[in-house]
Design a protein around this motif. Structure first.
Motif, mmCIF file in Angstrom:
data_model
loop_
_atom_site.group_PDB
_atom_site.id
_atom_site.type_symbol
_atom_site.label_atom_id
_atom_site.label_comp_id
_atom_site.label_asym_id
_atom_site.label_seq_id
_atom_site.Cartn_x
_atom_site.Cartn_y
_atom_site.Cartn_z
ATOM 1 N N TRP A 198 105.038 14.436 75.193
ATOM 2 C CA TRP A 198 103.712 14.538 74.571
ATOM 3 C C TRP A 198 103.752 13.932 73.171
ATOM 4 O O TRP A 198 102.867 13.159 72.793
ATOM 5 C CB TRP A 198 103.296 16.005 74.513
ATOM 6 C CG TRP A 198 101.867 16.242 74.093
ATOM 7 C CD1 TRP A 198 100.799 16.448 74.912
ATOM 8 C CD2 TRP A 198 101.362 16.321 72.745
ATOM 9 N NE1 TRP A 198 99.658 16.646 74.168
ATOM 10 C CE2 TRP A 198 99.968 16.569 72.839
ATOM 11 C CE3 TRP A 198 101.931 16.206 71.492
ATOM 12 C CZ2 TRP A 198 99.148 16.712 71.708
ATOM 13 C CZ3 TRP A 198 101.122 16.330 70.362
ATOM 14 C CH2 TRP A 198 99.746 16.585 70.476
ATOM 15 N N PHE A 199 104.787 14.260 72.402
ATOM 16 C CA PHE A 199 104.880 13.761 71.035
ATOM 17 C C PHE A 199 105.126 12.253 70.990
ATOM 18 O O PHE A 199 104.675 11.580 70.058
ATOM 19 C CB PHE A 199 105.965 14.511 70.257
ATOM 20 C CG PHE A 199 105.465 15.778 69.644
ATOM 21 C CD1 PHE A 199 104.728 15.767 68.476
ATOM 22 C CD2 PHE A 199 105.693 16.999 70.260
ATOM 23 C CE1 PHE A 199 104.240 16.937 67.920
ATOM 24 C CE2 PHE A 199 105.213 18.175 69.717
ATOM 25 C CZ PHE A 199 104.481 18.143 68.542
ATOM 26 N N MET A 200 105.782 11.701 71.987
ATOM 27 C CA MET A 200 105.947 10.247 72.038
ATOM 28 C C MET A 200 104.589 9.564 72.209
ATOM 29 O O MET A 200 104.289 8.561 71.558
ATOM 30 C CB MET A 200 106.893 9.857 73.171
ATOM 31 C CG MET A 200 108.325 10.356 72.971
ATOM 32 S SD MET A 200 109.077 9.802 71.409
ATOM 33 C CE MET A 200 109.146 8.036 71.690
ATOM 34 N N ARG A 201 103.757 10.111 73.078
ATOM 35 C CA ARG A 201 102.399 9.585 73.232
ATOM 36 C C ARG A 201 101.585 9.810 71.953
ATOM 37 O O ARG A 201 100.754 8.974 71.573
ATOM 38 C CB ARG A 201 101.701 10.246 74.416
ATOM 39 C CG ARG A 201 102.192 9.779 75.788
ATOM 40 C CD ARG A 201 101.455 10.532 76.878
ATOM 41 N NE ARG A 201 101.775 10.080 78.205
ATOM 42 C CZ ARG A 201 101.064 9.188 78.912
ATOM 43 N NH1 ARG A 201 100.004 8.620 78.356
ATOM 44 N NH2 ARG A 201 101.414 8.861 80.134
ATOM 45 N N PHE A 202 101.799 10.929 71.314
ATOM 46 C CA PHE A 202 101.125 11.257 70.062
ATOM 47 C C PHE A 202 101.420 10.195 69.001
ATOM 48 O O PHE A 202 100.527 9.719 68.294
ATOM 49 C CB PHE A 202 101.599 12.638 69.604
ATOM 50 C CG PHE A 202 100.908 13.192 68.388
ATOM 51 C CD1 PHE A 202 99.602 13.647 68.449
ATOM 52 C CD2 PHE A 202 101.590 13.296 67.176
ATOM 53 C CE1 PHE A 202 98.971 14.182 67.332
ATOM 54 C CE2 PHE A 202 100.972 13.837 66.053
ATOM 55 C CZ PHE A 202 99.657 14.280 66.134
ATOM 56 N N LEU A 203 102.680 9.774 68.913
ATOM 57 C CA LEU A 203 103.069 8.750 67.947
ATOM 58 C C LEU A 203 102.387 7.420 68.242
ATOM 59 O O LEU A 203 101.952 6.710 67.325
ATOM 60 C CB LEU A 203 104.590 8.576 67.948
ATOM 61 C CG LEU A 203 105.408 9.766 67.429
ATOM 62 C CD1 LEU A 203 106.895 9.514 67.629
ATOM 63 C CD2 LEU A 203 105.114 10.033 65.957
#
Length: 427
Positions: free
Chosen positions: A103-108
């Motif tokens: 999720w955080f990779m997509r967030f970045l």
């Protein structure tokens, strides 16, 4: 005459009358009510009943000033400290880190300027319609007192005027109706606020509800009065193949002509059963509800402390901390308790003698997607539609979501292009 006009059914609705809405939070209820007004036979299913989750425990703020996606590149240097601070405003539980990483990779990725601009425009498009839609909702449901339009404040304790002016211009340049107030002007509006407050942004075109749960109950009552149904029953999955069938927790099988999935943080497996894989994760939001009346006339958020105070019918609600930890981990009580010292700093005369034991802790689940946009529109399975993923703006966007989704499900073209909110954007 008004009630009759709500049921001018066209042939398309006549042929596909039955709709099941899964989810009795504020989004599902608003969609269900608008579908009923368009002539559908509506049944709402929810495992825990009306407003059992975030729809009752939210900050009560119709936050149309929040036009900026959460994926902000200025967060990057602060992110490690924020995520690891157990009492910080934005935290990830260490045991959940590996599960949250995709999720955080997509967030970045959504911090890229082009993505941020696209997402901000889509947020603003919903915000522009939300107050008018909410006003129409409370008028129709006979509860106008549950929408208070006195704006909100973002207060500062810093003495650096450049910081305040930069924040002011950020919002003003984004088209948000905002005024920059001095500390004295703030206290003219809200005399109970601390003398340490040096200024504020006054968002003049937002509102709040003094009782989020009562708002849900009013929408539910209107739905029932118009012949809709609400049943406390969970849905396990969708039946495969042609046609629309649901498997309930009880093992009962239900058939319907159309289906709307509005189950918030629990929507991911049902969305997958409908043919869409979505990167939905859960922000665990906390509040501390205190019996003291704040004396405030509007919500007050703190720029420095990253929390919000909302005057409620039953006292004062302190909210604002976010934690990534999934749907199963127990509450972290200290994340609610840490809000009280902040409230004492902003409202010392009100909360000086308040103790944690006087308050009621709460934790709820916000359905969040990495681009800060909800999923609205058709699924990969014929007859199945989505209305979930509203992250911090479920209350704000509930009424306008109901208008848009009911129009779409009736076979008409919504006034707003739903392309930016499509589940297919994650393919």
């Amino acid at each position: 005459m008004e009630e009759k006009s709500c049921f001018q059914e066209n042939r398309r609705v006549q042929e596909n009358r039955r709709v099941i809405v899964v989810g009795a939070g504020i989004v599902g209820l608003c969609c269900a009510l608008d579908l009923r007004r368009k002539g559908f036979e509506v049944t709402v299913l929810d495992r825990e009943g009306v407003a059992a989750g975030a729809s009752s425990g939210n900050a009560g703020h119709f936050a149309t000033e929040q036009v900026f996606p959460l994926a902000d590149p200025t967060m990057l240097p602060k992110l490690p400290g924020m995520l690891l601070d157990p009492l910080g405003p934005f935290r990830i539980k260490p045991a959940y880190f590996h599960r949250a990483l995709p999720w955080f990779m997509r967030f970045l990725v959504n911090m890229l300027p082009s993505r941020r601009k696209h997402n901000g425009e889509a947020i603003a498009a919903l915000n522009r319609r939300s107050i008018a839609a909410t006003q129409a909702l409370v008028d129709f449901c006979g509860c106008p007192e549950l929408l208070v339009l006195k704006g909100s404040l973002l207060v500062f304790e810093t003495r650096d005027k450049a910081v305040m002016e930069a924040e002011y211009h950020k919002y003003a340049d984004a088209g948000v109706a905002v005024r920059l107030l001095s500390g004295d002007e703030v206290r003219q509006l809200e005399p109970s606020l601390s003398p340490d407050i040096t200024g504020a942004l006054y968002f003049t075109e937002v509102g709040h509800t003094p009782d989020p749960k009562a708002l849900c109950q009013a929408v539910a009552a209107k739905l029932l009065a118009l012949g809709g149904k609400i049943e406390q029953q969970g849905v396990t999955t969708l039946l495969p193949g042609d046609g629309l069938g649901l498997v309930c927790d009880s093992g009962e099988l239900l058939a319907t002509d159309k289906l709307l999935i509005a189950t918030g943080a629990w929507s991911k497996p049902l969305a997958k059963a409908a043919g869409n894989t979505v990167p939905l994760d859960t922000e665990r939001g906390y509040h501390l509800m205190l019996p003291q009346q704040s004396g405030l006339g509007r919500p007050v958020a703190s720029f420095d402390r990253k929390f919000i105070i909302t005057p409620m019918t039953g006292g004062t609600r302190l909210a604002g901390t976010v934690e990534f930890g999934g749907l199963e981990a127990p509450m972290s009580p200290e994340r609610a308790d840490c809000l009280l010292p902040h409230a004492k700093a902003l409202l010392p005369q009100v909360f000086n003698d308040a103790g944690i034991e006087q308050g009621e802790r709460w934790m709820g689940f916000r359905p969040s997607l990495p681009d800060s946009l909800p999923v609205l529109g058709p699924s990969g399975k014929a007859g199945v539609f989505f209305a979930f993923g509203h992250q911090h703006l479920g209350l704000t966007w509930a009424a306008v979501t109901g208008e848009l989704i009911s129009t779409l499900m009736a076979g008409d073209e919504p006034e707003l292009d739903l392309g930016p909110y499509s589940a297919n954007r994650f393919d």
